[in-house]
Design a protein around this motif. Structure first.
Motif, mmCIF file in Angstrom:
data_model
loop_
_atom_site.group_PDB
_atom_site.id
_atom_site.type_symbol
_atom_site.label_atom_id
_atom_site.label_comp_id
_atom_site.label_asym_id
_atom_site.label_seq_id
_atom_site.Cartn_x
_atom_site.Cartn_y
_atom_site.Cartn_z
ATOM 1 N N LYS A 199 0.770 -1.118 0.066
ATOM 2 C CA LYS A 199 -0.109 0.015 -0.024
ATOM 3 C C LYS A 199 0.680 1.181 0.004
ATOM 4 C CE LYS A 199 -3.293 2.543 3.137
ATOM 5 N NZ LYS A 199 -2.194 3.618 3.736
ATOM 6 N N GLN A 200 1.803 1.409 0.880
ATOM 7 C CA GLN A 200 2.830 2.447 0.826
ATOM 8 C C GLN A 200 3.478 2.616 -0.374
ATOM 9 O OE1 GLN A 200 4.856 1.359 4.406
ATOM 10 N NE2 GLN A 200 3.418 2.038 5.850
ATOM 11 N N LYS A 205 3.894 5.673 -5.463
ATOM 12 C CA LYS A 205 4.373 5.298 -6.920
ATOM 13 C C LYS A 205 5.799 4.917 -7.024
ATOM 14 C CE LYS A 205 1.029 8.875 -8.328
ATOM 15 N NZ LYS A 205 0.935 10.079 -9.182
ATOM 16 N N ASP A 206 6.217 4.143 -5.922
ATOM 17 C CA ASP A 206 7.628 3.645 -6.165
ATOM 18 C C ASP A 206 7.801 2.316 -6.754
ATOM 19 O OD1 ASP A 206 10.157 2.510 -5.434
ATOM 20 O OD2 ASP A 206 10.048 3.270 -3.416
ATOM 21 N N ALA A 244 1.519 -1.232 -13.686
ATOM 22 C CA ALA A 244 0.084 -1.055 -13.852
ATOM 23 C C ALA A 244 -0.527 -0.335 -12.671
ATOM 24 C CB ALA A 244 -0.768 -2.270 -14.109
ATOM 25 N N CYS A 245 -0.113 -0.712 -11.401
ATOM 26 C CA CYS A 245 -0.407 0.121 -10.225
ATOM 27 C C CYS A 245 -0.115 1.696 -10.200
ATOM 28 C CB CYS A 245 0.278 -0.530 -9.022
ATOM 29 S SG CYS A 245 -0.399 -2.320 -8.553
ATOM 30 N N VAL A 246 1.164 1.897 -10.854
ATOM 31 C CA VAL A 246 1.464 3.338 -10.996
ATOM 32 C C VAL A 246 0.665 4.269 -11.934
ATOM 33 C CG1 VAL A 246 3.299 4.815 -11.509
ATOM 34 C CG2 VAL A 246 3.708 2.832 -10.201
ATOM 35 N N ARG A 247 0.599 3.332 -13.186
ATOM 36 C CA ARG A 247 -0.449 4.069 -14.070
ATOM 37 C C ARG A 247 -1.836 4.213 -13.460
ATOM 38 N NH1 ARG A 247 2.050 0.311 -17.311
ATOM 39 N NH2 ARG A 247 0.167 -1.065 -17.432
#
Length: 307
Positions: A199-200, A205-206, A244-247
């Motif tokens: 989550k963190q 966006k790491d 995909a998570c960062v996008r």
């Protein structure tokens, strides 16, 4: 649950308490068989409807009302599983079992009835339920009744309509599939730590941190219920999932991630303007995330509004 008055309405029913005391057991059984709270409640409602459709004489002739209710509910679920398999072949995108808040109660109800709560244990974690989707309806019913609820194969045979020996084989086949696909369970605290770190890293966006938390062969599956913006294909590979998570974080800056228990295990929910728009369940092994199941289907998120 509100039951329509059946034959003999107005009379004193000495078996009413016994009959209604079975409701929680039936809800627990039906959810594990169907993977859906709504379908489970429908199956149990139909079970009680059939009981009250009988005459008082027919009801009194039943030696064990609890066993009768379990048999009828299991047969209803078996029929629903067979028809559900056909429906899911035309389901747009992936189908994921309905995630459970902790605790779960009657749909749309702010005050949860204890008789509607589903007991949370290893037989409702998302990885377990997903594997059950890969076995046949008869295998699923035989395995859940025997291995989870402890019914002897003689009773299972009466429900499934096969011999005890055949039911033993059905349960054994399901058991092998489950054991082959499941990872050794990690302590809840360790799972929670991995999910919290994920989550963190997602919020920051790491990408590198996300990749480090994901197994290289990880898979992410989303169930959007056929929504236009749903992800229709699984995302495979730790790096691909991280990107995909960062996008997603870039496209939806207003999303809030919260740690919650999902099906009795550490998970996440995503909220927008205070409304739950996604529930994420995780499967971890050796300190890394192997699977992510993301439920976006609004119909499956209704219990989370009540929770």
């Amino acid at each position: 649950m509100t039951t329509e008055p059946g034959p003999g309405h107005g009379r004193t029913d000495p078996t009413l308490d016994v009959i209604m005391s079975e409701r929680r057991q039936l809800i627990n059984l039906a959810y594990r068989l169907l993977g859906s709270v709504a379908d489970a409640e429908d199956a149990v409602q139909e079970t009680y409807a059939r009981w009250y459709a009988m005459s008082p004489q027919q009801q009194r002739a039943i030696e064990s009302p609890g066993a009768w209710l379990t048999t009828v509910a299991s047969r209803i679920c078996l029929n629903l599983l067979s028809s559900a398999r056909v429906r899911r072949e035309t389901y747009v995108g992936e189908w994921i079992p309905e995630p459970l808040p902790q605790p779960v109660g009657r749909l749309g109800s702010a005050v949860m009835d204890p008789a509607d709560r589903i007991t949370l244990d290893e037989s409702v974690n998302m990885a377990f339920l997903v594997v059950l989707e890969s076995v046949t309806p008869a295998e699923r019913v035989a395995f859940i009744l025997h291995d989870v609820f402890g019914y002897p194969f003689a009773d299972v045979a009466e429900i499934v309509g096969r011999t005890p020996a055949a039911c033993r084989q059905l349960a054994s086949s399901a058991r092998r599939r489950i054991r082959a696909s499941q990872s050794p369970p990690a302590p809840t605290a360790r799972q929670a730590g991995i999910v919290r770190a994920f989550k963190q890293a997602w919020e920051a966006k790491d990408i590198e941190a996300l990749i480090g938390l994901l197994d290289p062969g990880a898979k992410a599956i989303a169930d959007g219920g056929g929504m236009v913006n749903a992800v229709l294909e699984p995302v495979e590979g730790g790096e691909q999932i991280a990107r995909a998570c960062v996008r997603l974080a870039d496209r939806a800056p207003g999303l809030t991630l919260l740690e919650r228990m999902v099906n009795g295990q550490p998970g996440l929910i995503s909220q927008q303007n205070g409304v739950t728009v996604a529930v994420l369940a995780f499967d971890t092994a050796e300190g890394r995330i192997k699977h992510i199941w993301s439920v976006l289907n609004p119909d499956k998120l209704r219990p989370w509004t009540a929770a």
